[in-house]
Scaffold this active site. Structure first.
Site, mmCIF file in Angstrom:
data_model
loop_
_atom_site.group_PDB
_atom_site.id
_atom_site.type_symbol
_atom_site.label_atom_id
_atom_site.label_comp_id
_atom_site.label_asym_id
_atom_site.label_seq_id
_atom_site.Cartn_x
_atom_site.Cartn_y
_atom_site.Cartn_z
ATOM 1 N N HIS A 173 0.852 -1.192 0.000
ATOM 2 C CA HIS A 173 0.000 0.000 0.000
ATOM 3 C C HIS A 173 0.886 1.239 0.000
ATOM 4 C CE1 HIS A 173 -3.851 -1.957 1.857
ATOM 5 N NE2 HIS A 173 -3.296 -2.734 0.936
ATOM 6 N N GLU B 249 0.865 3.877 1.790
ATOM 7 C CA GLU B 249 1.307 4.300 3.117
ATOM 8 C C GLU B 249 2.483 3.467 3.607
ATOM 9 O OE1 GLU B 249 -3.315 4.407 3.343
ATOM 10 O OE2 GLU B 249 -1.775 3.354 2.199
ATOM 11 N N CYS C 266 -6.216 1.851 5.784
ATOM 12 C CA CYS C 266 -6.834 0.621 6.285
ATOM 13 C C CYS C 266 -6.221 0.285 7.648
ATOM 14 C CB CYS C 266 -6.590 -0.514 5.292
ATOM 15 S SG CYS C 266 -4.853 -1.037 5.199
ATOM 16 N N CYS D 92 -2.327 -0.210 7.541
ATOM 17 C CA CYS D 92 -1.584 1.045 7.387
ATOM 18 C C CYS D 92 -1.717 1.933 8.622
ATOM 19 C CB CYS D 92 -2.038 1.762 6.127
ATOM 20 S SG CYS D 92 -1.638 0.834 4.625
#
Length: 159
Positions: A61, A63, A91, A94
């Site tokens: 991801h 992040e 999410c 993260c």
């Protein structure tokens, strides 16, 4: 692009626009357009976009990748005095990484009502049972970040 012609009147908007530019890179790779930048003392020290499909890793991801880059840049496992700007609410994975990295401030573009873990579905970032809590600012260029995501999924459905 959805962000053409955006005029930024604050530093938060300027850095969110940079996160949107990262998200646009994800679109070119047919990745969900999420972008993140990490700023320290008014300078970007890390930037990333989703690479889940390209890398074949569920943890790729924006992040997570930005945190990894910032840690390499600073040669530190904690990132005090930084701000993360991300186009979509993090999410749970993260949000947990943000807490563990001790990032003090998070600026979010669009909320994620399905998996958002910074206030929408749950709030890991502000959980009082954890040893670090993050100051959260929501909705910075939110309409533009949301449109960037909608545009991607509209085009994907049309194919």
């Amino acid at each position: 692009m959805v962000f053409d012609g955006i005029t930024c009147s604050t530093d938060d908007e300027r850095f969110m626009l940079e996160a949107m530019r990262e998200a646009a890179k994800a679109v070119r790779l047919d990745e969900v357009p999420v972008g993140a930048v990490i700023v320290r003392n008014g300078e970007i020290i890390a930037r990333a976009h989703n690479l889940v499909e390209s890398a074949g890793r569920s943890s790729a991801h924006a992040e997570m990748l930005a945190i990894e880059e910032a840690e390499r840049t600073t040669r530190a496992k904690w990132l005090p005095e930084t701000v993360m700007y991300v186009t979509l609410e993090p999410c749970s994975m993260c949000a947990g990484a943000l807490v563990l990295a001790r990032i003090p401030r998070l600026v979010i573009g669009a909320d994620d009502p399905k998996t958002g873990a910074c206030g929408s579905v749950m709030n890991i970032a502000a959980n009082e049972r954890l040893n670090h809590r993050i100051q959260i600012e929501r909705g910075v260029l939110g309409a533009e970040c949301s449109e960037q995501l909608r545009e991607f999924f509209r085009a994907k459905r049309a194919r």
